[in-house]
Design a protein around this motif. Sequence first.
Motif, PDB file in Angstrom:
ATOM      1  N   TYR A 354       0.802  -1.156   0.047  1.00 24.62           N
ATOM      2  CA  TYR A 354       0.128  -0.094  -0.001  1.00 24.62           C
ATOM      3  C   TYR A 354       0.768   1.230  -0.020  1.00 24.62           C
ATOM      4  N   LEU A 368     -11.667   0.331  -3.586  1.00 25.36           N
ATOM      5  CA  LEU A 368     -10.981  -0.764  -4.417  1.00 25.36           C
ATOM      6  C   LEU A 368     -12.196  -1.816  -4.156  1.00 25.36           C
ATOM      7  N   ASP A 370     -13.393  -5.445  -3.468  1.00 24.07           N
ATOM      8  CA  ASP A 370     -13.041  -6.795  -2.876  1.00 24.07           C
ATOM      9  C   ASP A 370     -14.194  -7.753  -3.422  1.00 24.07           C
ATOM     10  N   ALA A 397      -9.322   2.061   0.456  1.00 19.45           N
ATOM     11  CA  ALA A 397      -8.052   1.710   0.565  1.00 19.45           C
ATOM     12  C   ALA A 397      -7.858   1.450   2.212  1.00 19.45           C
ATOM     13  N   ALA A 400      -9.598  -1.501   3.508  1.00 19.69           N
ATOM     14  CA  ALA A 400      -8.904  -2.586   2.785  1.00 19.69           C
ATOM     15  C   ALA A 400      -7.844  -3.137   3.687  1.00 19.69           C
ATOM     16  N   TYR A 405      -8.050  -7.354   3.933  1.00 20.33           N
ATOM     17  CA  TYR A 405      -8.697  -8.117   2.884  1.00 20.33           C
ATOM     18  C   TYR A 405      -7.585  -8.493   1.817  1.00 20.33           C
ATOM     19  N   PRO A 408      -8.139  -6.896  -2.493  1.00 18.90           N
ATOM     20  CA  PRO A 408      -7.579  -5.602  -2.904  1.00 18.90           C
ATOM     21  C   PRO A 408      -6.031  -5.543  -2.960  1.00 18.90           C
ATOM     22  N   LEU A 411      -4.682  -6.979  -6.192  1.00 19.06           N
ATOM     23  CA  LEU A 411      -5.262  -5.888  -7.146  1.00 19.06           C
ATOM     24  C   LEU A 411      -4.191  -5.100  -7.318  1.00 19.06           C
TER      25      LEU A 411
END
Length: 787
Positions: A354, A368, A370, A397, A400, A405, A408, A411
């Motif tokens: 992140y 994002l 999920d 974010a 997340a 999670y 995300p 991703l």
Amino acid sequence: MGIARTLAATALLVGLAAAAIWVPAVPRILTDPKTYASVHFTDRDENPLRQARGGRGEHATWIELARIPPELVQATVISEDADFLYHHGVDPTGAVRAVALDLGEMRVVSGGSTITMQLARIAWKLPRNLWGKVLQAGLATWLELRMSKREILEAYLNLAPYGREVVGIEEASRAFLGKPVAHLTLGEAAALASLPRSPALYDPYRFEERLRVRRRHVLGLMVGRGAMDRSRARRAAAEPLYLQPPGRSFRAPHLVEVARAEAARAGVLEHAARIRTTLDPAVQAAALHACGRVPRELGDRNVSGCAVVALRASTSELLAVVGSARWDDEEHGGQVNGALALRQPGSTLKPFVYGLAFEEGLTPASLLFDVESHFATPQGDFVPRNYDDRHHGPVRAREALANSYNIPAVLLAERLGPDAVLGRLRALGFWTLDQDATHYGVGLALGDGEVRLLDLAAAYAAIARGGTLLGPTALREVRDPRGRPLSLPRREARRVMSPEIAYLLTDILSDREARLGAFGDSSALDLPFPVSVKTGTSKGYRDNWTVGFAGDVVVAVWVGNFDGSEMHGVSGVTGAAPVFRAVMTSAFGDQAPGRLPSPPGGITTARVCPLSGALPGPSCPRTITERFLAGTEPRDTCPLHETVAIDRRNGLRAGSGCRSDHTVLRRFAHLPAGLERWAAGRLWPLPPDRYSPFCPGPDTTRAASVTLTFPLSGDRFVIDRSRPRAHQAVPLRARVQGADRVIFLVDGRPVAEVGAPFEATWLPTHGEHQLTARTGTASVSIPVLVE
């Protein structure tokens, strides 16, 4: 007897001649204490941790003659060699008498060795036989020509044997009486001076009364030499001997090994006699206690291992290292150092993904998805799952990361690229990730690689320190046997992220409200003071972790099994987090750390919609304050919330012609494109897309449209020959508007015709294919490769 004396005198002359012909150099052991001195490891407060044997395999501590109490020196000289100051290495009368007796018996029956002779035997490791005695005499005379009496006496007091592998007066004082020689009473000094005569005979633990008798004799000799009066000698002889329990300190062995290895890398170990480590005894004790409870409390869930690293964030000084629950129990790790073992870190690497994404434009408010997602990898289709086995739809974010999670994070790793993610992790010190990026792929965001707990703690310390990485150290001070400090390599901090990025990560990881969805209202992560914390669990419950920081303290915890076997349903929050909590709270005692650091100048705040992360619109039900890197604040108004006039009679949109008593205003949230399937399974209240026929609006018909949401154009799939083909179906998904049905076709042949949520599956075959989704009036086609 006269013949024996003549032979004895002749033997001594032979010994002198042999020494003169040999002309050896003065052995290093007599001039260089590092050749025999032990290495003493202490904590930061100089409490003993462990003593490593010296070069001769014994326990020895060097001390200069000037620091030894004069009465202890006197007692030793009077006991061992009363005429030491007056002879030249050999007491002729005593030596001839001793050799004569030995010759008469044809074996060594008498000592007769001066202090210098004893020193010669120690230095050259001479045998205890007649020839050894002869050489002793010769070498002692030779030593007296090359060393002063003071140098000889200092060397002897540091090399004389005191029994139980103890060498030297300072080591004997600490080993038997638990104090340095400077703190000895007269009675204690006389007792220690009695030992070199026969360490086994006067062993204080086996023959204390025999030692007391010898002590009285030594004190009597001192009175006879005028060193003290009889009344003082009587008082000294009556003193009790408070002996230390036999055995040596053996604390924090894993940290000591880390310190020893660091000293070796720094090139100071071979010169060291005292290594003062950075260990905090209170934090170490708390970590050891908390780790020790893990096998007892979680043993029924197949948990036997635990490791803890605690360090000071500002300096990266190690406060505690517990490598296993019990050093002496192989079942619970034993001497394996879990702080240095390679394990999969699970979600604990996510903050660094992140952080990199924030540098590329992501913000804590960015939306994002999920939702179920498929990623093409060299190993086949990768479908990450969340710990709770649920999908949470659109998440900011901040949520997340705080809730950990998985989807995300993957991703983001795909968006950033595995090469960039791996580069950032290596910059943070994770050099054990030594394969190329294709080996790890996007799974690196979920901990698909092996790291060390020590490196994980240092990387989190970089966040706590505002973005600079400083390698951990266990060394506070190193001194040589003469007490001189040794120079340690300069440690340089290296910037790995901006202060603003570090602050955002600190803020998110400490946001209790943001992590409520995954961790609930009360968990082991809720400490009585602000703490930035992250948990992780590796595949198959083989490892779980909790790592975080508060104030100036970083704590990292691993729980699992050293043999890699699976735990039974133990996660980071249930396994490692309670240990983290215990160690972190003990680090501060009654003085809890204050608030989190103030934001740096490059951080701004803005009110946003909690669903979209955009600027709030008139239909947004509430707003929250979010933090941003300056210049990345949202500029668009929330596109998701909409207030719609609804015809009460059928639930469709009400046109302007609807009477007010037939109309009600309702707030809806539009779904971002790509979330239709997720919403269909959760009855998400979407606004109607048609107007009521009773009061139509301006757009009663809408053109049909269709978009493929999976696969995407150019996607590549690999058929795994080791798996049944029936288990390798590719999901097909479409987003459809203005139509009730969609047909999926592959190379022009229909595969399935379905309604909402417009998804089906296809069993792929090798080759290049054309995938089509078609409604009555709209269609879309994309190429797909199957290998």
